[in-house]
Scaffold this motif. Structure first.
Motif, mmCIF file in Angstrom:
data_model
loop_
_atom_site.group_PDB
_atom_site.id
_atom_site.type_symbol
_atom_site.label_atom_id
_atom_site.label_comp_id
_atom_site.label_asym_id
_atom_site.label_seq_id
_atom_site.Cartn_x
_atom_site.Cartn_y
_atom_site.Cartn_z
ATOM 1 N N UNK A 22 0.806 -1.221 0.000
ATOM 2 C CA UNK A 22 0.000 0.000 0.000
ATOM 3 C C UNK A 22 0.842 1.275 0.000
ATOM 4 N N UNK A 23 0.274 2.313 -0.580
ATOM 5 C CA UNK A 23 0.958 3.601 -0.688
ATOM 6 C C UNK A 23 1.408 4.158 0.649
ATOM 7 N N UNK A 24 0.584 4.022 1.691
ATOM 8 C CA UNK A 24 0.965 4.576 2.992
ATOM 9 C C UNK A 24 2.191 3.870 3.567
ATOM 10 N N UNK A 25 2.361 2.587 3.253
ATOM 11 C CA UNK A 25 3.544 1.864 3.733
ATOM 12 C C UNK A 25 4.790 2.311 2.973
ATOM 13 N N UNK A 26 4.651 2.524 1.677
ATOM 14 C CA UNK A 26 5.786 3.003 0.875
ATOM 15 C C UNK A 26 6.205 4.390 1.336
ATOM 16 N N UNK A 27 5.244 5.242 1.612
ATOM 17 C CA UNK A 27 5.528 6.597 2.074
ATOM 18 C C UNK A 27 6.224 6.561 3.441
ATOM 19 N N UNK A 28 5.728 5.734 4.333
ATOM 20 C CA UNK A 28 6.351 5.613 5.663
ATOM 21 C C UNK A 28 7.784 5.093 5.547
ATOM 22 N N UNK A 29 8.024 4.148 4.645
ATOM 23 C CA UNK A 29 9.376 3.616 4.440
ATOM 24 C C UNK A 29 10.323 4.701 3.963
ATOM 25 N N UNK A 30 9.868 5.516 3.040
ATOM 26 C CA UNK A 30 10.706 6.628 2.556
ATOM 27 C C UNK A 30 11.007 7.610 3.688
ATOM 28 N N UNK A 31 10.009 7.918 4.500
ATOM 29 C CA UNK A 31 10.208 8.855 5.607
ATOM 30 C C UNK A 31 11.187 8.298 6.634
ATOM 31 N N UNK A 32 11.096 7.014 6.917
ATOM 32 C CA UNK A 32 12.031 6.390 7.863
ATOM 33 C C UNK A 32 13.454 6.490 7.329
ATOM 34 N N UNK A 33 13.646 6.167 6.051
ATOM 35 C CA UNK A 33 14.979 6.228 5.448
ATOM 36 C C UNK A 33 15.558 7.639 5.537
ATOM 37 N N UNK A 34 14.722 8.651 5.329
ATOM 38 C CA UNK A 34 15.191 10.035 5.404
ATOM 39 C C UNK A 34 15.583 10.410 6.826
ATOM 40 N N UNK A 35 14.804 10.004 7.805
ATOM 41 C CA UNK A 35 15.043 10.367 9.197
ATOM 42 C C UNK A 35 16.213 9.604 9.815
ATOM 43 N N UNK A 36 16.563 8.456 9.271
ATOM 44 C CA UNK A 36 17.624 7.619 9.852
ATOM 45 C C UNK A 36 18.980 8.300 9.893
ATOM 46 N N UNK A 63 10.373 -8.044 8.761
ATOM 47 C CA UNK A 63 11.621 -8.346 8.052
ATOM 48 C C UNK A 63 12.030 -7.211 7.119
ATOM 49 N N UNK A 64 11.076 -6.438 6.655
ATOM 50 C CA UNK A 64 11.388 -5.307 5.788
ATOM 51 C C UNK A 64 12.183 -4.242 6.551
ATOM 52 N N UNK A 65 11.997 -4.205 7.868
ATOM 53 C CA UNK A 65 12.716 -3.247 8.704
ATOM 54 C C UNK A 65 14.223 -3.494 8.641
ATOM 55 N N UNK A 66 14.636 -4.755 8.556
ATOM 56 C CA UNK A 66 16.063 -5.077 8.425
ATOM 57 C C UNK A 66 16.651 -4.388 7.204
ATOM 58 N N UNK A 67 15.925 -4.436 6.116
ATOM 59 C CA UNK A 67 16.378 -3.812 4.873
ATOM 60 C C UNK A 67 16.442 -2.288 4.997
ATOM 61 N N UNK A 68 15.445 -1.701 5.601
ATOM 62 C CA UNK A 68 15.389 -0.242 5.735
ATOM 63 C C UNK A 68 16.495 0.270 6.648
ATOM 64 N N UNK A 69 16.715 -0.421 7.767
ATOM 65 C CA UNK A 69 17.661 0.064 8.770
ATOM 66 C C UNK A 69 19.114 -0.159 8.385
ATOM 67 N N UNK A 70 19.370 -1.118 7.539
ATOM 68 C CA UNK A 70 20.747 -1.383 7.155
ATOM 69 C C UNK A 70 21.567 -1.746 8.383
#
Length: 129
Positions: free
Chosen positions: A18-32, A53-60
């Motif tokens: 869903x779009x809201x999940x993609x948007x939240x993922x982008x925001x998390x990556x920016x704030x990290x 499990x997607x969090x592992x990918x986002x957080x690096x």
């Protein structure tokens, strides 16, 4: 009968995100960029399957501490197993019950210990007001 589920095969070809999940993922990556420690809250009753499990990918490679909430509802033997397993994965973990003050203080202590260790390693000065 086969025709009844033919729409499902067609729908299964598409990725559902869903779009809201993609948007939240982008925001998390920016704030990290400004984050030193990520606090990941999971359910203490199901500590391994309640993670994303997607969090592992986002957080690096970001440092993170797993907060296992609802410890009062979890099996008593689970704490030792979960803490040890997360430690083997290189993650700090602490079991808490968020509505209990003693438990919240335990979490604060774990975070403060992490800050002390990080400051020693980086020879940093921390001021808390």
């Amino acid at each position: 009968m086969a025709q009844t589920f033919s729409w499902f095969k067609e729908a299964a070809r598409f990725s559902w995100f869903p779009g809201h999940m993609a948007r939240a993922s982008r925001q998390i990556k920016e704030q990290l960029k400004a984050v030193d420690l990520v606090l990941e809250v999971r359910d203490a009753r199901i500590p391994f399957s309640s993670g994303n499990s997607y969090l592992d990918e986002i957080l690096g490679g970001k440092r993170r501490m797993v907060i296992l909430n609802k410890a009062d509802l979890a099996h008593p033997n689970l704490e030792q197993v979960a803490i040890r397993k997360f430690g083997e994965l290189g993650l700090g973990a602490v079991m808490v019950t968020a509505h209990r003050e003693k438990s919240v203080k335990k979490l604060q202590g774990a975070i403060q210990e992490w800050v002390r260790e990080e400051c020693r390693a980086k020879d940093a000065l921390v001021l808390m007001v």
